[in-house]
Write a protein that holds these residues in place. Structure first.
Motif, PDB file in Angstrom:
ATOM      1  N   PHE A   1      89.905 -30.507  29.380  1.00 56.33           N
ATOM      2  CA  PHE A   1      90.556 -31.400  30.335  1.00 56.33           C
ATOM      3  C   PHE A   1      89.723 -31.548  31.607  1.00 56.33           C
ATOM      4  O   PHE A   1      88.856 -30.724  31.898  1.00 56.33           O
ATOM      5  N   SER A   2      90.033 -32.586  32.367  1.00 48.83           N
ATOM      6  CA  SER A   2      89.269 -32.917  33.578  1.00 48.83           C
ATOM      7  C   SER A   2      89.359 -31.859  34.670  1.00 48.83           C
ATOM      8  O   SER A   2      88.539 -31.855  35.581  1.00 48.83           O
ATOM      9  N   ASP A   3      90.324 -30.940  34.586  1.00 44.78           N
ATOM     10  CA  ASP A   3      90.424 -29.879  35.590  1.00 44.78           C
ATOM     11  C   ASP A   3      89.557 -28.671  35.218  1.00 44.78           C
ATOM     12  O   ASP A   3      89.600 -27.646  35.878  1.00 44.78           O
ATOM     13  N   GLY A   4      88.776 -28.794  34.142  1.00 38.68           N
ATOM     14  CA  GLY A   4      87.896 -27.712  33.723  1.00 38.68           C
ATOM     15  C   GLY A   4      88.502 -26.796  32.669  1.00 38.68           C
ATOM     16  O   GLY A   4      87.797 -25.965  32.091  1.00 38.68           O
ATOM     17  N   GLN A   5      89.792 -26.929  32.417  1.00 40.23           N
ATOM     18  CA  GLN A   5      90.441 -26.103  31.391  1.00 40.23           C
ATOM     19  C   GLN A   5      89.974 -26.541  30.006  1.00 40.23           C
ATOM     20  O   GLN A   5      89.881 -27.730  29.715  1.00 40.23           O
ATOM     21  N   VAL A   6      89.670 -25.563  29.167  1.00 37.14           N
ATOM     22  CA  VAL A   6      89.362 -25.813  27.765  1.00 37.14           C
ATOM     23  C   VAL A   6      90.280 -24.913  26.953  1.00 37.14           C
ATOM     24  O   VAL A   6      90.282 -23.700  27.125  1.00 37.14           O
ATOM     25  N   PHE A   7      91.077 -25.527  26.112  1.00 34.75           N
ATOM     26  CA  PHE A   7      92.030 -24.780  25.299  1.00 34.75           C
ATOM     27  C   PHE A   7      91.615 -24.829  23.846  1.00 34.75           C
ATOM     28  O   PHE A   7      91.129 -25.850  23.362  1.00 34.75           O
ATOM     29  N   ARG A   8      91.825 -23.732  23.156  1.00 38.73           N
ATOM     30  CA  ARG A   8      91.635 -23.649  21.706  1.00 38.73           C
ATOM     31  C   ARG A   8      93.016 -23.369  21.117  1.00 38.73           C
ATOM     32  O   ARG A   8      93.492 -22.248  21.165  1.00 38.73           O
ATOM     33  N   ILE A   9      93.635 -24.420  20.616  1.00 43.35           N
ATOM     34  CA  ILE A   9      95.013 -24.334  20.145  1.00 43.35           C
ATOM     35  C   ILE A   9      95.012 -24.190  18.625  1.00 43.35           C
ATOM     36  O   ILE A   9      94.560 -25.088  17.916  1.00 43.35           O
TER      37      ILE A   9
END
Length: 136
Positions: free
Chosen positions: A27-35
């Motif tokens: 995401f644009s806020d720098g969060q990277v999720f591995r769902i």
């Protein structure tokens, strides 16, 4: 959480990792999720899983090895995964994917509590509910 709200960061990258069964979304806020696909399937926003109102949720089991076989874009606000068990009615908005990614630990804990309360484990086969008619 039907669409993209102003408060939710926008998606910048989306990768389906078939071997590890995770959807990676940045995401644009720098969060990277591995769902994990299993988490997505267990918490699908579809009526088949969520029901049509409070208390009508259907506990999902036997989804540990589920795969995402296709990921369809829905406008500029969501994706619709097609899961290997045939489930294809959940539309995952960016808002909802951010929610799933940011609250994974809490969601897994809640899922485990619901499984324990039902006296089943996550690998138990799904049991069809009598009278359930959501088109599947």
């Amino acid at each position: 959480m039907a669409g993209l709200t102003q408060e939710t960061p926008s998606p910048q990258s989306l990768t389906v990792h078939g071997a590890s069964r995770v959807l990676e979304i940045g995401f644009s806020d720098g969060q990277v999720f591995r769902i994990p696909f299993e988490l997505m399937r267990v918490y699908s926003p579809s009526a088949e899983v969520q029901g049509h109102g409070p208390g009508q949720e259907v506990l999902q089991t036997g989804k540990r090895d589920v795969d995402v076989v296709q990921l369809e874009p829905i406008g500029n606000y969501a994706v619709k995964p097609v899961f290997s068990d045939g489930h294809d009615s959940g539309i995952f908005s960016w808002d909802y994917l951010y929610f799933l990614g940011s609250r994974q630990d809490e969601l897994w804990a809640d899922y485990e509590k619901r499984l324990a309360a039902a006296g089943v484990d996550r690998d138990a086969p799904m049991v069809a509910k009598a009278g359930h008619a959501c088109g599947h």
